[in-house]
Design a protein around this motif. Sequence first.
Motif, PDB file in Angstrom:
ATOM      1  N   GLU A  14       0.546  -1.570   0.225  1.00 61.36           N
ATOM      2  CA  GLU A  14       0.168   0.074   0.044  1.00 61.36           C
ATOM      3  C   GLU A  14       0.881   1.495  -0.450  1.00 61.36           C
ATOM      4  OE1 GLU A  14      -1.200   0.796   4.602  1.00 61.36           O
ATOM      5  OE2 GLU A  14      -2.682  -0.307   3.888  1.00 61.36           O
ATOM      6  N   HIS A  15       2.145   1.129   0.242  1.00 62.07           N
ATOM      7  CA  HIS A  15       2.419   2.583   0.597  1.00 62.07           C
ATOM      8  C   HIS A  15       2.747   2.640  -0.989  1.00 62.07           C
ATOM      9  CE1 HIS A  15       4.196   1.099   5.149  1.00 62.07           C
ATOM     10  NE2 HIS A  15       2.897   1.862   4.379  1.00 62.07           N
ATOM     11  N   HIS A  16       3.564   1.639  -1.732  1.00 62.18           N
ATOM     12  CA  HIS A  16       4.592   1.695  -3.201  1.00 62.18           C
ATOM     13  C   HIS A  16       3.912   1.094  -4.610  1.00 62.18           C
ATOM     14  CE1 HIS A  16       7.914   1.490   0.065  1.00 62.18           C
ATOM     15  NE2 HIS A  16       8.888   2.383  -0.103  1.00 62.18           N
ATOM     16  N   LEU A  17       2.619   0.841  -4.149  1.00 61.31           N
ATOM     17  CA  LEU A  17       1.605   0.354  -4.957  1.00 61.31           C
ATOM     18  C   LEU A  17       2.094  -0.983  -6.235  1.00 61.31           C
ATOM     19  CD1 LEU A  17      -0.124   3.161  -5.988  1.00 61.31           C
ATOM     20  CD2 LEU A  17      -1.387   0.967  -4.552  1.00 61.31           C
ATOM     21  N   ILE A  18       3.256  -1.626  -5.676  1.00 57.89           N
ATOM     22  CA  ILE A  18       4.498  -2.247  -6.102  1.00 57.89           C
ATOM     23  C   ILE A  18       4.095  -4.184  -5.566  1.00 57.89           C
ATOM     24  CG2 ILE A  18       7.213  -3.711  -6.462  1.00 57.89           C
ATOM     25  CD1 ILE A  18       7.665  -0.034  -6.872  1.00 57.89           C
ATOM     26  N   PRO A  19       4.323  -5.458  -5.871  1.00 60.65           N
ATOM     27  CA  PRO A  19       3.896  -6.497  -5.447  1.00 60.65           C
ATOM     28  C   PRO A  19       4.925  -6.562  -4.348  1.00 60.65           C
ATOM     29  CG  PRO A  19       4.310  -5.945  -8.627  1.00 60.65           C
ATOM     30  CD  PRO A  19       4.316  -5.109  -7.683  1.00 60.65           C
ATOM     31  N   PHE A  20       4.083  -7.106  -3.519  1.00 59.21           N
ATOM     32  CA  PHE A  20       4.952  -8.349  -2.768  1.00 59.21           C
ATOM     33  C   PHE A  20       4.110  -9.694  -2.765  1.00 59.21           C
ATOM     34  CE2 PHE A  20       1.725  -6.868   0.247  1.00 59.21           C
ATOM     35  CZ  PHE A  20       1.987  -8.008   1.113  1.00 59.21           C
ATOM     36  N   THR A  21       5.430 -11.095  -2.664  1.00 64.25           N
ATOM     37  CA  THR A  21       5.141 -12.242  -3.449  1.00 64.25           C
ATOM     38  C   THR A  21       5.624 -13.064  -1.881  1.00 64.25           C
ATOM     39  OG1 THR A  21       6.264 -12.988  -4.347  1.00 64.25           O
ATOM     40  CG2 THR A  21       4.698 -11.858  -5.483  1.00 64.25           C
ATOM     41  N   GLY A  22       5.121 -13.567  -1.592  1.00 70.16           N
ATOM     42  CA  GLY A  22       5.456 -15.029  -1.155  1.00 70.16           C
ATOM     43  C   GLY A  22       4.570 -15.976  -0.764  1.00 70.16           C
ATOM     44  N   LYS A  23       4.529 -17.007   0.921  1.00 66.81           N
ATOM     45  CA  LYS A  23       4.412 -18.048   1.284  1.00 66.81           C
ATOM     46  C   LYS A  23       4.026 -18.196   2.217  1.00 66.81           C
ATOM     47  CE  LYS A  23       6.029 -20.763  -2.511  1.00 66.81           C
ATOM     48  NZ  LYS A  23       5.161 -21.247  -2.983  1.00 66.81           N
ATOM     49  N   MET A  24       2.237 -18.254   2.590  1.00 64.71           N
ATOM     50  CA  MET A  24       2.029 -18.033   4.105  1.00 64.71           C
ATOM     51  C   MET A  24       1.728 -19.814   4.479  1.00 64.71           C
ATOM     52  SD  MET A  24      -1.455 -16.410   5.209  1.00 64.71           S
ATOM     53  CE  MET A  24      -0.688 -14.823   5.336  1.00 64.71           C
ATOM     54  N   HIS A  25       1.911 -19.157   5.926  1.00 59.42           N
ATOM     55  CA  HIS A  25       1.802 -21.587   6.543  1.00 59.42           C
ATOM     56  C   HIS A  25       0.589 -21.061   7.263  1.00 59.42           C
ATOM     57  CE1 HIS A  25       5.555 -22.236   4.650  1.00 59.42           C
ATOM     58  NE2 HIS A  25       5.904 -20.805   5.401  1.00 59.42           N
ATOM     59  N   ILE A  26      -0.183 -21.617   7.436  1.00 59.81           N
ATOM     60  CA  ILE A  26      -1.965 -21.262   7.849  1.00 59.81           C
ATOM     61  C   ILE A  26      -1.537 -22.288   9.289  1.00 59.81           C
ATOM     62  CG2 ILE A  26      -4.258 -20.866   8.209  1.00 59.81           C
ATOM     63  CD1 ILE A  26      -3.757 -19.469   6.425  1.00 59.81           C
ATOM     64  N   GLY A  27      -1.586 -22.490  10.772  1.00 56.89           N
ATOM     65  CA  GLY A  27      -2.255 -23.459  11.943  1.00 56.89           C
ATOM     66  C   GLY A  27      -3.151 -22.877  12.296  1.00 56.89           C
ATOM     67  N   TYR A  28      -3.811 -24.140  12.925  1.00 56.82           N
ATOM     68  CA  TYR A  28      -5.272 -23.733  13.794  1.00 56.82           C
ATOM     69  C   TYR A  28      -4.473 -25.073  14.906  1.00 56.82           C
ATOM     70  CZ  TYR A  28      -8.219 -25.558  11.215  1.00 56.82           C
ATOM     71  OH  TYR A  28      -9.618 -26.585  10.489  1.00 56.82           O
ATOM     72  N   VAL A  29      -5.571 -24.769  15.760  1.00 58.89           N
ATOM     73  CA  VAL A  29      -5.964 -26.277  16.307  1.00 58.89           C
ATOM     74  C   VAL A  29      -7.955 -26.122  16.560  1.00 58.89           C
ATOM     75  CG1 VAL A  29      -5.998 -27.144  18.962  1.00 58.89           C
ATOM     76  CG2 VAL A  29      -3.744 -26.210  18.278  1.00 58.89           C
ATOM     77  N   PRO A  30      -8.543 -26.664  16.367  1.00 57.02           N
ATOM     78  CA  PRO A  30      -9.850 -26.763  16.409  1.00 57.02           C
ATOM     79  C   PRO A  30      -9.972 -27.159  17.414  1.00 57.02           C
ATOM     80  CG  PRO A  30      -9.114 -28.534  14.836  1.00 57.02           C
ATOM     81  CD  PRO A  30      -7.962 -28.758  15.663  1.00 57.02           C
ATOM     82  N   SER A  31     -11.540 -26.414  18.020  1.00 61.40           N
ATOM     83  CA  SER A  31     -12.416 -25.990  19.199  1.00 61.40           C
ATOM     84  C   SER A  31     -13.413 -26.993  18.860  1.00 61.40           C
ATOM     85  CB  SER A  31     -12.230 -25.461  20.479  1.00 61.40           C
ATOM     86  OG  SER A  31     -13.123 -24.023  19.460  1.00 61.40           O
TER      87      SER A  31
END
Length: 128
Positions: A14-31
């Motif tokens: 949002e500061h430069h209007l230039i892309p960033f790319t990467g890998k996201m890792h999501i974990g959760y413990v269900p209840s």
Amino acid sequence: MIVVKDIDIHSLCEHHLIPFTGKMHIGYVPSGAVIGLSKLPQIAEIVSRRLQIQERLTKEVARMVMDVLQPQGVAVVLEASHLCMEMRSVEKKGSTTVTSCVLGCFMESDVHNEFLRLLGINQTRRYC
């Protein structure tokens, strides 16, 4: 613990209007409730479509999973390369920025360390 690793992320700084790319890792413990595995990448995609900064993107994904599922805890790690760093001023090609957000039971060192182990990160979390 349920973990989805290596989710491709594409967003615009949002500061430069230039892309960033990467890998996201999501974990959760269900209840109790669980969702289909494809829903976690969909949540990441929804949040990353907005103009973003990496820190907020990481936190918004964690909060959305927490709000939707109400699990015991959520952890999100995002490793990204920013074209604004590679193209402008410092021109540091190949550098990555890592952000994380842990909520609920992931704040406990044993749960946090299990998550990192599943990601292949050999690091013990220490508390002051």
